[in-house]
Motif scaffolding. Structure first.
Motif, PDB file in Angstrom:
ATOM      1  N   VAL A  47     -20.562 -15.514   8.150  1.00  0.00           N
ATOM      2  CA  VAL A  47     -21.732 -16.307   8.530  1.00  0.00           C
ATOM      3  C   VAL A  47     -21.681 -17.608   7.739  1.00  0.00           C
ATOM      4  N   GLY A  48     -21.865 -18.727   8.435  1.00  0.00           N
ATOM      5  CA  GLY A  48     -21.579 -20.009   7.776  1.00  0.00           C
ATOM      6  C   GLY A  48     -20.081 -20.067   7.550  1.00  0.00           C
TER       7      GLY A  48
ATOM      8  N   THR B 195      -7.093 -24.310  11.493  1.00  0.00           N
ATOM      9  CA  THR B 195      -7.165 -25.231  12.635  1.00  0.00           C
ATOM     10  C   THR B 195      -7.246 -24.442  13.941  1.00  0.00           C
ATOM     11  N   PHE B 196      -8.458 -23.971  14.249  1.00  0.00           N
ATOM     12  CA  PHE B 196      -8.674 -23.263  15.504  1.00  0.00           C
ATOM     13  C   PHE B 196     -10.129 -23.394  15.913  1.00  0.00           C
ATOM     14  N   ALA B 197     -10.384 -23.228  17.205  1.00  0.00           N
ATOM     15  CA  ALA B 197     -11.738 -23.179  17.737  1.00  0.00           C
ATOM     16  C   ALA B 197     -12.192 -21.732  17.781  1.00  0.00           C
ATOM     17  N   ARG B 198     -13.498 -21.506  17.735  1.00  0.00           N
ATOM     18  CA  ARG B 198     -14.014 -20.134  17.787  1.00  0.00           C
ATOM     19  C   ARG B 198     -13.745 -19.490  19.144  1.00  0.00           C
TER      20      ARG B 198
ATOM     21  N   THR C  91     -12.519 -25.986  27.598  1.00  0.00           N
ATOM     22  CA  THR C  91     -13.626 -26.518  26.811  1.00  0.00           C
ATOM     23  C   THR C  91     -13.807 -25.677  25.561  1.00  0.00           C
ATOM     24  N   ARG C  92     -13.785 -26.308  24.400  1.00  0.00           N
ATOM     25  CA  ARG C  92     -13.940 -25.589  23.143  1.00  0.00           C
ATOM     26  C   ARG C  92     -15.391 -25.189  22.955  1.00  0.00           C
ATOM     27  N   VAL C  93     -15.589 -23.994  22.380  1.00  0.00           N
ATOM     28  CA  VAL C  93     -16.929 -23.486  22.110  1.00  0.00           C
ATOM     29  C   VAL C  93     -16.984 -23.017  20.665  1.00  0.00           C
ATOM     30  N   GLU C  94     -18.017 -23.424  19.949  1.00  0.00           N
ATOM     31  CA  GLU C  94     -18.205 -23.014  18.560  1.00  0.00           C
ATOM     32  C   GLU C  94     -19.412 -22.082  18.452  1.00  0.00           C
ATOM     33  N   ASN C  95     -19.430 -21.288  17.402  1.00  0.00           N
ATOM     34  CA  ASN C  95     -20.502 -20.333  17.146  1.00  0.00           C
ATOM     35  C   ASN C  95     -21.556 -20.987  16.263  1.00  0.00           C
ATOM     36  N   PRO C  96     -22.812 -21.069  16.705  1.00  0.00           N
ATOM     37  CA  PRO C  96     -23.835 -21.714  15.893  1.00  0.00           C
ATOM     38  C   PRO C  96     -24.114 -21.004  14.572  1.00  0.00           C
TER      39      PRO C  96
ATOM     40  N   GLN D 156     -21.693 -19.942  12.623  1.00  0.00           N
ATOM     41  CA  GLN D 156     -20.526 -20.125  11.767  1.00  0.00           C
ATOM     42  C   GLN D 156     -20.154 -21.593  11.662  1.00  0.00           C
ATOM     43  N   LEU D 157     -19.720 -21.988  10.481  1.00  0.00           N
ATOM     44  CA  LEU D 157     -19.172 -23.326  10.298  1.00  0.00           C
ATOM     45  C   LEU D 157     -17.847 -23.410  11.046  1.00  0.00           C
ATOM     46  N   SER D 158     -17.615 -24.492  11.747  1.00  0.00           N
ATOM     47  CA  SER D 158     -16.323 -24.662  12.426  1.00  0.00           C
ATOM     48  C   SER D 158     -15.201 -24.534  11.410  1.00  0.00           C
ATOM     49  N   ALA D 159     -14.153 -23.807  11.766  1.00  0.00           N
ATOM     50  CA  ALA D 159     -13.111 -23.456  10.807  1.00  0.00           C
ATOM     51  C   ALA D 159     -12.469 -24.682  10.168  1.00  0.00           C
ATOM     52  N   TRP D 160     -12.286 -25.757  10.940  1.00  0.00           N
ATOM     53  CA  TRP D 160     -11.633 -26.950  10.392  1.00  0.00           C
ATOM     54  C   TRP D 160     -12.526 -27.711   9.415  1.00  0.00           C
ATOM     55  N   CYS D 161     -13.794 -27.268   9.283  1.00  0.00           N
ATOM     56  CA  CYS D 161     -14.727 -27.882   8.330  1.00  0.00           C
ATOM     57  C   CYS D 161     -14.921 -27.026   7.076  1.00  0.00           C
ATOM     58  N   TYR D 162     -14.154 -25.958   6.922  1.00  0.00           N
ATOM     59  CA  TYR D 162     -14.309 -25.102   5.746  1.00  0.00           C
ATOM     60  C   TYR D 162     -14.143 -25.907   4.457  1.00  0.00           C
ATOM     61  N   PRO D 163     -14.912 -25.568   3.423  1.00  0.00           N
ATOM     62  CA  PRO D 163     -14.776 -26.285   2.149  1.00  0.00           C
ATOM     63  C   PRO D 163     -13.464 -25.953   1.442  1.00  0.00           C
TER      64      PRO D 163
END
Length: 321
Positions: A232-233, A211-214, A188-193, A195-202
């Motif tokens: 952060v973010g 392309t990785f999960a936290r 199960t993938r878990v993200e850090n609240p 931080q922006l999910s890496a695949w959503c970086y601008p």
């Protein structure tokens, strides 16, 4: 008759100071990972040498399964499996310094092999290559690596990525090393609240977002933590300030564990990548203070994917099922 699949057992991972030959005599050993020029890698598919120098007492990382391990080679790939878990590694020589091509080739081969196996669910990936910060703008080698990796992982949907890290060698090797762990049951993938999910970086971070999960929680309750730094973010914090970056990194790790309803305990196995060799002792001390009584920590000299970052930490922590 009940033919239910048994629960996925936990993978045993630890740091040891032991002879490689002795370790490989254990039929349950899935992988032996050594670090630096002082590690003499055996000619065995289960053994990998990472070209990062230890900044503290050298040791090896050992993975053990619960059943006898089979192992072999498939083209450029090395693999081993106990039926529950699969260790797979590939080392690709860069042609004319083309890290994007090497990354694409490595991931294309890795994914095809793992998907065709009885253990098709990725948990964790490690990436190591030369001069990660060299180049300007979109020509930076980390950005080119991300572009090649994204093409190699094109069939994965955003948000389904495993945990991962990417670290730069501080001595040239000419090779990209990727190794990873897959299992017969998905995690199960878990993200850090925070931080922006890496695949959503601008777009400012390159043409292909990382392309990785936290982190990823396995079906056995083990929490595989990606390389975590003072971000952060999506923005780096505390440029060139080691103490502040360490504090921010530990805050990120605490929030990441909390998102999985866990916390660091005495079985935490940690790995810190440190840009400046002279900072190794300070990082080791900070780890001991932040995670007292942890099961082990490796302190390695390595370059972080952003020039302004001085340290990155990843690890493994068991959680209640």
């Amino acid at each position: 008759m009940n033919h239910a699949t048994p629960p996925l057992p936990a993978l045993e991972q630890c740091y040891e100071q032991a002879d490689v030959g002795t370790l490989l005599a254990d039929a349950r050993v899935l992988a032996v990972i050594g670090f630096g020029s002082g590690f003499a890698a055996a000619d065995d598919p289960r053994v990998v040498r990472v070209a990062l120098e230890p900044l503290a007492a050298p040791c090896v990382e050992v993975w053990r399964g619960r059943a006898p391990v089979r192992h072999g080679r498939a083209g450029d790939l090395r693999w081993s499996s106990d039926g529950d878990y699969l260790f797979v590694a590939i080392e690709v020589a860069e042609v004319d310094g083309d890290i994007e091509r090497a990354s694409h080739d490595a991931y294309r081969q890795l994914l095809a092999f793992v998907q065709a196996s009885a253990t098709p669910h990725w948990l964790r990936l490690w990436n190591y290559f030369d001069a990660i910060n060299a180049g300007v703008g979109d020509a930076e080698r980390y950005r080119r690596f991300c572009a090649g990796r994204a093409r190699g992982m094109a069939q994965w949907l955003a948000g389904s990525y495993p945990a991962a890290c990417a670290i730069g060698h501080q001595v040239a090797s000419g090779n990209l090393l990727v190794y990873g762990l897959a299992a017969r049951e998905p995690g199960t993938r878990v993200e850090n609240p925070r931080q922006l999910s890496a695949w959503c970086y601008p777009r400012q971070y390159g043409p292909s977002a990382p392309t990785f999960a936290r982190a990823l929680r396995s079906a056995a309750g083990q929490f595989f933590i990606s390389g975590t730094a003072a971000v952060v973010g999506h923005a780096s914090q505390h440029e060139q300030d080691l103490a502040a970056q360490l504090a921010e990194t530990f805050t990120n790790l605490e929030h990441l564990l909390a998102a999985a309803h866990g916390r660091f305990g005495t079985d935490a196995l940690l790995k810190a990548y440190v840009r400046e060799r002279d900072d190794g002792a300070a990082v080791a001390h900070a780890l001991a203070q932040a995670v007292p009584g942890h099961a082990g920590a490796l302190i390695l000299g390595g370059d972080i994917c952003r020039r302004e970052l001085l340290v990155e930490i990843d690890g493994l922590q068991s959680l209640a099922r």
